[in-house]
Design an enzyme around this catalytic site. Structure first.
Site, PDB file in Angstrom:
ATOM      1  N   LYS A 135      79.387 -10.790  86.487  1.00  0.00           N
ATOM      2  CA  LYS A 135      78.253 -10.742  87.413  1.00  0.00           C
ATOM      3  C   LYS A 135      77.761 -12.134  87.794  1.00  0.00           C
ATOM      4  O   LYS A 135      77.536 -12.425  88.972  1.00  0.00           O
ATOM      5  CB  LYS A 135      77.094  -9.950  86.795  1.00  0.00           C
ATOM      6  CG  LYS A 135      77.374  -8.496  86.518  1.00  0.00           C
ATOM      7  CD  LYS A 135      76.138  -7.772  86.019  1.00  0.00           C
ATOM      8  CE  LYS A 135      75.657  -8.246  84.659  1.00  0.00           C
ATOM      9  NZ  LYS A 135      76.620  -7.985  83.575  1.00  0.00           N
ATOM     10  N   ASN A 179      68.880 -11.066  87.457  1.00  0.00           N
ATOM     11  CA  ASN A 179      69.261 -11.157  86.046  1.00  0.00           C
ATOM     12  C   ASN A 179      69.819 -12.532  85.695  1.00  0.00           C
ATOM     13  O   ASN A 179      70.208 -12.779  84.573  1.00  0.00           O
ATOM     14  CB  ASN A 179      70.308 -10.071  85.726  1.00  0.00           C
ATOM     15  CG  ASN A 179      70.485  -9.846  84.248  1.00  0.00           C
ATOM     16  OD1 ASN A 179      69.521  -9.737  83.506  1.00  0.00           O
ATOM     17  ND2 ASN A 179      71.726  -9.786  83.803  1.00  0.00           N
ATOM     18  N   HIS A 220      76.494  -1.627  75.856  1.00  0.00           N
ATOM     19  CA  HIS A 220      75.117  -1.131  75.680  1.00  0.00           C
ATOM     20  C   HIS A 220      75.069   0.339  75.256  1.00  0.00           C
ATOM     21  O   HIS A 220      74.145   1.069  75.616  1.00  0.00           O
ATOM     22  CB  HIS A 220      74.316  -1.320  76.974  1.00  0.00           C
ATOM     23  CG  HIS A 220      74.237  -2.738  77.426  1.00  0.00           C
ATOM     24  ND1 HIS A 220      73.675  -3.734  76.660  1.00  0.00           N
ATOM     25  CD2 HIS A 220      74.663  -3.349  78.572  1.00  0.00           C
ATOM     26  CE1 HIS A 220      73.745  -4.896  77.303  1.00  0.00           C
ATOM     27  NE2 HIS A 220      74.347  -4.684  78.456  1.00  0.00           N
TER      28      HIS A 220
END
Length: 466
Positions: A137, A160, A206
């Site tokens: 990302k 982010n 996650h």
């Protein structure tokens, strides 16, 4: 070169009134941290009087907040969430799970739950490029920002990465926004309408927060819901948009490490050299890309597809790929000592990133891994470790899990510090080898963050005698 951006926001009022927030609303910000602070700054600037709650007794930034916002209503500690049902709107920070019982109860009662990205999307007038994925990302977000700037246009990059999205609104409106977005940010965002959006890739991550991989994937895929142009990884089998009726009428562009001509941004062999190709036009030889690793070829193709969606010609954008050196802690070459290459890939905080690192190295590997596995399944690394890794050095919270998974396919060594790992790797390596720190785990069990872990590794390597 054509560059024409549509600066018409989908929310013409550019106001919190679009979300039903008025001076009489009771807005509660849930969770402090970097995002929570940016939300509070934004709301106070709008002359609102939000309340902050955080279940931690002393969250980061609390002292600064109390010093600068004397009249702000702040509640912290284990009972901080007891009165969420008195709000008209909750703005939940990404670090707070929506499955928290008190927040779930508020959701069931019909109180509106928003994210910082919702607030940003309402006010931002310039086109938004939205980027997510399990890995890559930040690299792609940085590349896209650089490509837009290279085209002579103003750009604001955040989310982010670096600057929180709402803080980007403090500067003059740019020609485009580029946002890196995590699954935690996306799961609670419903007002984002990006000009172009991409899910770069998906691998298990996650799973300590999500019920399963499907739940995690759905959070990522929500980035596409209201996008004008969908950018999709042609080679990604775990994200099938065909089943989502919201995407049938979308404009789609594909990228990927493939020579399939149905893929718009792909690879092609020309005169025995591999080239990046866009719409059948050769753009740049792969050998001319400065960043290393097969996964970064995919990242480069994704970036080209994204800027193409806002009418920046890929033939112009490839100039950035000739000069972009990559980012720290991502397949970062630290040192070549006694013909052994030392690579810092501390940002590999999940198995997908570690797998990409292993697949991009052709020499024998001594792998340093470990940390907090976040309930990940390490078995997907088995084939690459069996083929490429002569020795594996493990440390951290889930070192025993790594040991048990791979002890039958490679030589395993358990250490307690990153410095011990570097010392041991020195004795295990020989000419032509690569020592790779690619942990496949989060760092918080031993370090402040992945940067601190990577810095500790680099410092230890640089202290090795010539």
């Amino acid at each position: 070169m054509v560059f024409a951006l549509n600066n018409q926001s989908p929310y013409p009022c550019h106001s919190l009134e679009c979300l039903g927030i008025t001076p009489d609303s009771k807005v509660i910000v849930v969770g402090l941290g970097v995002t929570g602070m940016s939300v509070l700054r934004y709301l106070l600037k709008q002359q609102l009087h939000p309340m902050l709650v955080d279940s931690r007794a002393n969250p980061p930034g609390l002292e600064e907040l109390r010093d600068n916002c004397l009249e702000l209503d702040i509640t912290t500690g284990e009972h901080a969430f007891d009165h969420l049902d008195t709000a008209t709107h909750l703005i939940v920070s990404p670090g707070v799970a929506l499955t928290t019982p008190e927040i779930e109860a508020v959701r069931q009662s019909g109180i509106q739950i928003l994210s910082d990205i919702d607030l940003f999307a309402i006010e931002a007038a310039a086109p938004i490029i939205a980027i997510t994925g399990s890995n890559g990302k930040t690299t792609v977000t940085t590349l896209v920002g650089n490509m837009i700037a290279h085209a002579g246009k103003s750009v604001a990059v955040g989310g982010n990465i670096g600057t929180p999205a709402l803080d980007l609104l403090n500067a003059p409106e740019p020609d485009a926004y580029v946002l890196e977005l995590s699954s935690f940010q996306l799961e609670n965002t419903c007002h984002l309408q990006p000009e172009a959006a991409v899910v770069l890739n998906l691998s298990a991550d996650h799973l300590d927060r999500y019920d399963d991989f499907s739940d995690y994937s759905q959070a990522k895929a929500s980035i596409y819901n209201d996008a004008t142009v969908i950018i999709k990884n042609f080679c990604e089998q775990s994200l099938d948009l065909n089943d989502n009726c919201r995407h049938h009428d979308k404009k789609k562009r594909y990228f990927g490490i493939t020579d399939d001509q149905e893929c718009h941004f792909r690879l092609e062999m020309i005169d025995d050299k591999e080239w990046l190709v866009a719409y059948d036009q050769p753009l740049l030889a792969v050998s001319d890309i400065l960043i290393q690793g097969r996964h970064n070829i995919s990242n480069a193709l994704a970036a080209l597809a994204l800027v193409d969606a806002i009418n920046i010609h890929p033939a112009s954008a490839v100039a950035v790929l000739r000069e972009f050196p990559g980012l720290p802690h991502r397949m970062e070459m630290v040192r070549d000592l006694h013909e052994v290459t030392w690579i810092n890939d501390s940002k590999a905080t999940n198995v997908g990133a570690c797998l990409a690192a292993l697949q991009g190295i052709n020499s024998r590997i001594i792998l340093i891994a470990g940390g907090d596995a976040k309930a990940a399944d390490f078995s997907v690394l088995s084939n690459s470790i069996n083929e490429k890794v002569s020795d594996m050095i493990v440390l951290g919270k889930d070192a025993d899990l790594l040991q048990n998974t791979f002890q039958t396919i490679t030589n395993m060594h358990h250490v307690h510090t990153i410095e011990d790992a570097v010392t041991l790797a020195t004795s295990l390596s020989s000419s032509g080898d690569t020592v790779l720190l690619s942990p496949a785990c989060a760092s918080l069990d031993m370090f402040k963050d992945y940067q601190a872990r990577g810095d500790a590794f680099k410092n230890a390597v640089m202290r090795l005698p010539q």
